[in-house]
Write a protein that holds these residues in place. Structure first.
Motif, PDB file in Angstrom:
ATOM      1  N   PHE A 152       5.709  17.556  54.808  1.00 18.16           N
ATOM      2  CA  PHE A 152       6.830  17.472  53.872  1.00 18.16           C
ATOM      3  C   PHE A 152       8.171  17.315  54.582  1.00 18.16           C
ATOM      4  O   PHE A 152       8.972  16.464  54.216  1.00 18.16           O
ATOM      5  CB  PHE A 152       6.854  18.724  52.990  1.00 18.16           C
ATOM      6  N   SER A 153       8.427  18.128  55.600  1.00 14.28           N
ATOM      7  CA  SER A 153       9.713  18.034  56.301  1.00 14.28           C
ATOM      8  C   SER A 153       9.575  18.539  57.733  1.00 14.28           C
ATOM      9  O   SER A 153       8.643  19.272  58.080  1.00 14.28           O
ATOM     10  CB  SER A 153      10.805  18.831  55.572  1.00 14.28           C
ATOM     11  N   ASP A 154      10.540  18.151  58.550  1.00 13.93           N
ATOM     12  CA  ASP A 154      10.553  18.467  59.979  1.00 13.93           C
ATOM     13  C   ASP A 154      11.220  19.829  60.191  1.00 13.93           C
ATOM     14  O   ASP A 154      12.423  19.918  60.446  1.00 13.93           O
ATOM     15  CB  ASP A 154      11.301  17.350  60.719  1.00 13.93           C
ATOM     16  N   LYS A 155      10.430  20.895  60.152  1.00 11.89           N
ATOM     17  CA  LYS A 155      10.978  22.252  60.199  1.00 11.89           C
ATOM     18  C   LYS A 155      11.553  22.606  61.563  1.00 11.89           C
ATOM     19  O   LYS A 155      12.546  23.335  61.656  1.00 11.89           O
ATOM     20  CB  LYS A 155       9.887  23.258  59.814  1.00 11.89           C
ATOM     21  N   ASN A 156      10.919  22.133  62.633  1.00 14.22           N
ATOM     22  CA  ASN A 156      11.409  22.522  63.960  1.00 14.22           C
ATOM     23  C   ASN A 156      12.366  21.495  64.569  1.00 14.22           C
ATOM     24  O   ASN A 156      12.716  21.580  65.755  1.00 14.22           O
ATOM     25  CB  ASN A 156      10.244  22.794  64.923  1.00 14.22           C
ATOM     26  N   ASN A 157      12.808  20.525  63.764  1.00  8.67           N
ATOM     27  CA  ASN A 157      13.923  19.636  64.135  1.00  8.67           C
ATOM     28  C   ASN A 157      13.705  18.850  65.434  1.00  8.67           C
ATOM     29  O   ASN A 157      14.648  18.637  66.191  1.00  8.67           O
ATOM     30  CB  ASN A 157      15.233  20.434  64.252  1.00  8.67           C
ATOM     31  N   ASN A 158      12.473  18.408  65.681  1.00  9.37           N
ATOM     32  CA  ASN A 158      12.242  17.628  66.899  1.00  9.37           C
ATOM     33  C   ASN A 158      12.114  16.134  66.620  1.00  9.37           C
ATOM     34  O   ASN A 158      11.804  15.357  67.525  1.00  9.37           O
ATOM     35  CB  ASN A 158      11.004  18.142  67.649  1.00  9.37           C
ATOM     36  N   GLY A 159      12.318  15.717  65.365  1.00  9.05           N
ATOM     37  CA  GLY A 159      12.370  14.293  65.057  1.00  9.05           C
ATOM     38  C   GLY A 159      11.059  13.670  64.635  1.00  9.05           C
ATOM     39  O   GLY A 159      11.027  12.497  64.271  1.00  9.05           O
ATOM     40  N   TYR A 160       9.967  14.424  64.683  1.00  8.54           N
ATOM     41  CA  TYR A 160       8.686  13.912  64.187  1.00  8.54           C
ATOM     42  C   TYR A 160       7.891  15.078  63.609  1.00  8.54           C
ATOM     43  O   TYR A 160       8.258  16.252  63.770  1.00  8.54           O
ATOM     44  CB  TYR A 160       7.891  13.210  65.298  1.00  8.54           C
ATOM     45  N   LEU A 161       6.799  14.775  62.938  1.00 11.60           N
ATOM     46  CA  LEU A 161       6.050  15.794  62.214  1.00 11.60           C
ATOM     47  C   LEU A 161       4.874  16.293  63.045  1.00 11.60           C
ATOM     48  O   LEU A 161       4.022  15.509  63.482  1.00 11.60           O
ATOM     49  CB  LEU A 161       5.546  15.227  60.882  1.00 11.60           C
ATOM     50  N   ASP A 162       4.845  17.610  63.274  1.00 11.62           N
ATOM     51  CA  ASP A 162       3.756  18.230  64.013  1.00 11.62           C
ATOM     52  C   ASP A 162       3.258  19.438  63.226  1.00 11.62           C
ATOM     53  O   ASP A 162       3.728  19.712  62.125  1.00 11.62           O
ATOM     54  CB  ASP A 162       4.221  18.629  65.414  1.00 11.62           C
ATOM     55  N   ARG A 163       2.321  20.191  63.795  1.00 11.42           N
ATOM     56  CA  ARG A 163       1.663  21.268  63.041  1.00 11.42           C
ATOM     57  C   ARG A 163       2.596  22.436  62.728  1.00 11.42           C
ATOM     58  O   ARG A 163       2.279  23.283  61.893  1.00 11.42           O
ATOM     59  CB  ARG A 163       0.445  21.771  63.811  1.00 11.42           C
ATOM     60  N   PHE A 164       3.756  22.522  63.400  1.00 11.62           N
ATOM     61  CA  PHE A 164       4.693  23.610  63.137  1.00 11.62           C
ATOM     62  C   PHE A 164       5.688  23.278  62.028  1.00 11.62           C
ATOM     63  O   PHE A 164       6.575  24.078  61.735  1.00 11.62           O
ATOM     64  CB  PHE A 164       5.454  23.971  64.414  1.00 11.62           C
ATOM     65  N   ASP A 165       5.557  22.115  61.428  1.00 14.82           N
ATOM     66  CA  ASP A 165       6.489  21.702  60.382  1.00 14.82           C
ATOM     67  C   ASP A 165       6.026  22.175  59.009  1.00 14.82           C
ATOM     68  O   ASP A 165       5.019  22.883  58.878  1.00 14.82           O
ATOM     69  CB  ASP A 165       6.663  20.184  60.414  1.00 14.82           C
ATOM     70  N   THR A 166       6.771  21.780  57.979  1.00  6.72           N
ATOM     71  CA  THR A 166       6.477  22.221  56.608  1.00  6.72           C
ATOM     72  C   THR A 166       5.495  21.258  55.954  1.00  6.72           C
ATOM     73  O   THR A 166       5.701  20.039  55.969  1.00  6.72           O
ATOM     74  CB  THR A 166       7.766  22.281  55.776  1.00  6.72           C
ATOM     75  N   PHE A 167       4.437  21.818  55.368  1.00  6.43           N
ATOM     76  CA  PHE A 167       3.400  21.027  54.718  1.00  6.43           C
ATOM     77  C   PHE A 167       3.246  21.453  53.258  1.00  6.43           C
ATOM     78  O   PHE A 167       3.543  22.598  52.894  1.00  6.43           O
ATOM     79  CB  PHE A 167       2.050  21.215  55.417  1.00  6.43           C
ATOM     80  N   VAL A 168       2.769  20.522  52.451  1.00  3.04           N
ATOM     81  CA  VAL A 168       2.273  20.854  51.119  1.00  3.04           C
ATOM     82  C   VAL A 168       0.787  21.158  51.276  1.00  3.04           C
ATOM     83  O   VAL A 168       0.048  20.352  51.866  1.00  3.04           O
ATOM     84  CB  VAL A 168       2.477  19.695  50.131  1.00  3.04           C
ATOM     85  N   ARG A 169       0.357  22.305  50.791  1.00  3.76           N
ATOM     86  CA  ARG A 169      -1.027  22.720  50.999  1.00  3.76           C
ATOM     87  C   ARG A 169      -1.993  21.822  50.215  1.00  3.76           C
ATOM     88  O   ARG A 169      -1.639  21.217  49.209  1.00  3.76           O
ATOM     89  CB  ARG A 169      -1.209  24.180  50.576  1.00  3.76           C
ATOM     90  N   GLY A 170      -3.219  21.757  50.691  1.00  3.70           N
ATOM     91  CA  GLY A 170      -4.250  21.027  49.963  1.00  3.70           C
ATOM     92  C   GLY A 170      -4.495  21.665  48.608  1.00  3.70           C
ATOM     93  O   GLY A 170      -4.475  22.894  48.476  1.00  3.70           O
ATOM     94  N   HIS A 171      -4.745  20.856  47.587  1.00  2.00           N
ATOM     95  CA  HIS A 171      -4.875  21.408  46.248  1.00  2.00           C
ATOM     96  C   HIS A 171      -5.734  20.523  45.353  1.00  2.00           C
ATOM     97  O   HIS A 171      -5.901  19.328  45.597  1.00  2.00           O
ATOM     98  CB  HIS A 171      -3.487  21.576  45.606  1.00  2.00           C
ATOM     99  N   TYR A 172      -6.285  21.161  44.316  1.00  2.00           N
ATOM    100  CA  TYR A 172      -7.059  20.480  43.289  1.00  2.00           C
ATOM    101  C   TYR A 172      -6.214  20.350  42.025  1.00  2.00           C
ATOM    102  O   TYR A 172      -5.414  21.236  41.706  1.00  2.00           O
ATOM    103  CB  TYR A 172      -8.334  21.261  42.944  1.00  2.00           C
ATOM    104  N   LEU A 173      -6.425  19.268  41.303  1.00  4.41           N
ATOM    105  CA  LEU A 173      -5.859  19.091  39.966  1.00  4.41           C
ATOM    106  C   LEU A 173      -7.009  18.857  39.002  1.00  4.41           C
ATOM    107  O   LEU A 173      -7.872  18.010  39.243  1.00  4.41           O
ATOM    108  CB  LEU A 173      -4.894  17.904  39.921  1.00  4.41           C
TER     109      LEU A 173
END
Length: 333
Positions: free
Chosen positions: A261-282
């Motif tokens: 979702f967004s770059d939480k640790n401000n390093n310019g790319y998305l890695d496992r320490f960033d913000t994610f939307v969790r997996g979900h069912y609808l």
């Protein structure tokens, strides 16, 4: 065998001209098995909406800003006290003042289709690869003091999408139909992985915001990929018709794996320490009652029955229930 070929010519002031060919081949391997393959290129220039429009969607609580007016819009929001520098994502400083380039792509697809002679079972599996230069993609640039997300557009220098898809449909009886599908997807910007590998601007040690520690120098495998893309997705649908009361019922379930979702640790790319939307069912369901003599159809629909709610997904506000009616002026239509 069927072969389809063609091309498209575009000329757009400020972006020049482009000729894009396409070729598709379909071959009947057996009465029940068909093979398909296709290749095409594409060209897409940014339209007026992506360049200049500023719009707010009150239903989903977000603002979309064209790239050419992004800096002025953010400055106006900051001057009016609606946005502070702490609500802006690092990507804003990367793209403010930059003009959007036109998108150019190459696409490769191949698939096999099985369909039995009775045509009540169909299974299709395929693989794909899309190579996109300067892909135009929406990206989160911040939020205002009221919590509204602000999005703009940016180019990904060398994006690629590769994966596989599988779908099926089964007509078990005249009343019961089943269908479903699965997709595996990798979506990344190759230029980011190259920068990490070569120790460029993305080669800085990974930072874990939850612990405050810098862990280790990253490798290309630490790069997750492009925002809003899930690796795993699948869906299923059951459709049943009750002949006597002319009532139809359906149940639909879908799963979307976690996605960045967004770059939480401000390093310019998305890695496992960033913000994610969790997996979900609808889970959705619906009923429709037809009244042929009155030319009426009555519908009841329930959506998101599992009540998936996440602030980062404003399009899913919670359980929703709808009642609708359709009337035909002419029953022969």
């Amino acid at each position: 065998m069927e072969i389809t070929a063609g091309g498209r010519y575009d000329f757009i002031v400020n972006y020049g001209w482009r000729l894009d060919p396409f070729l598709a081949v379909q071959y009947k391997v057996a009465p029940f098995l068909t093979a398909k393959a296709a290749y095409s290129t594409g060209f897409k220039a940014p339209d007026m909406r992506k360049l200049y429009q500023v719009s707010f969607n009150p239903a989903y609580n977000y603002m979309m800003v064209g790239s050419a007016v992004l800096r002025n819009t953010i400055n106006q929001l900051r001057e009016s006290g609606q946005v502070s520098q702490y609500e802006l994502e690092p990507v804003y400083n990367e793209i403010k003042g930059l003009s959007l380039n036109a998108e150019m792509s190459k696409s490769y697809n191949a698939s096999l289709i099985f369909e039995n002679l009775a045509q009540n079972i169909r299974v299709e599996g395929g693989i794909f690869y899309h190579d996109i230069v300067n892909q135009i993609n929406p990206v989160l640039v911040g939020k205002d003091i009221q919590g509204r997300f602000i999005y703009a557009y940016r180019n990904f220098a060398r994006a690629f999408y590769k994966g596989a898809e599988l779908s099926f449909s089964l007509k078990a009886t005249d009343q019961l139909q089943l269908s479903g599908g699965y997709q595996y997807l990798e979506a990344k910007d190759q230029s980011v992985a190259d920068e990490i590998r070569e120790g460029g601007k993305y080669g800085m040690p990974l930072f874990d915001p939850s612990t405050g520690y810098v862990n280790y120098s990253p490798s290309p495998s630490d790069y997750w990929g492009i925002e809003n893309r899930s690796v795993h997705m699948f869906s299923g649908r059951v459709f049943y018709t009750f002949p006597a009361p002319k009532l139809t019922a359906n149940v639909r379930v879908s799963y979307r794996g976690k996605y960045p979702f967004s770059d939480k640790n401000n390093n310019g790319y998305l890695d496992r320490f960033d913000t994610f939307v969790r997996g979900h069912y609808l889970l959705n369901a619906g009923l429709e009652k037809k009244l042929p003599k009155q030319n009426l159809s009555l519908r009841f629909t329930a959506e998101n029955l599992l009540n998936f709610v996440d602030q980062k997904v404003p399009s899913q506000p919670g359980r929703l229930f709808f009642v609708g009616m359709t009337y035909r002026l002419n029953n022969k239509l």
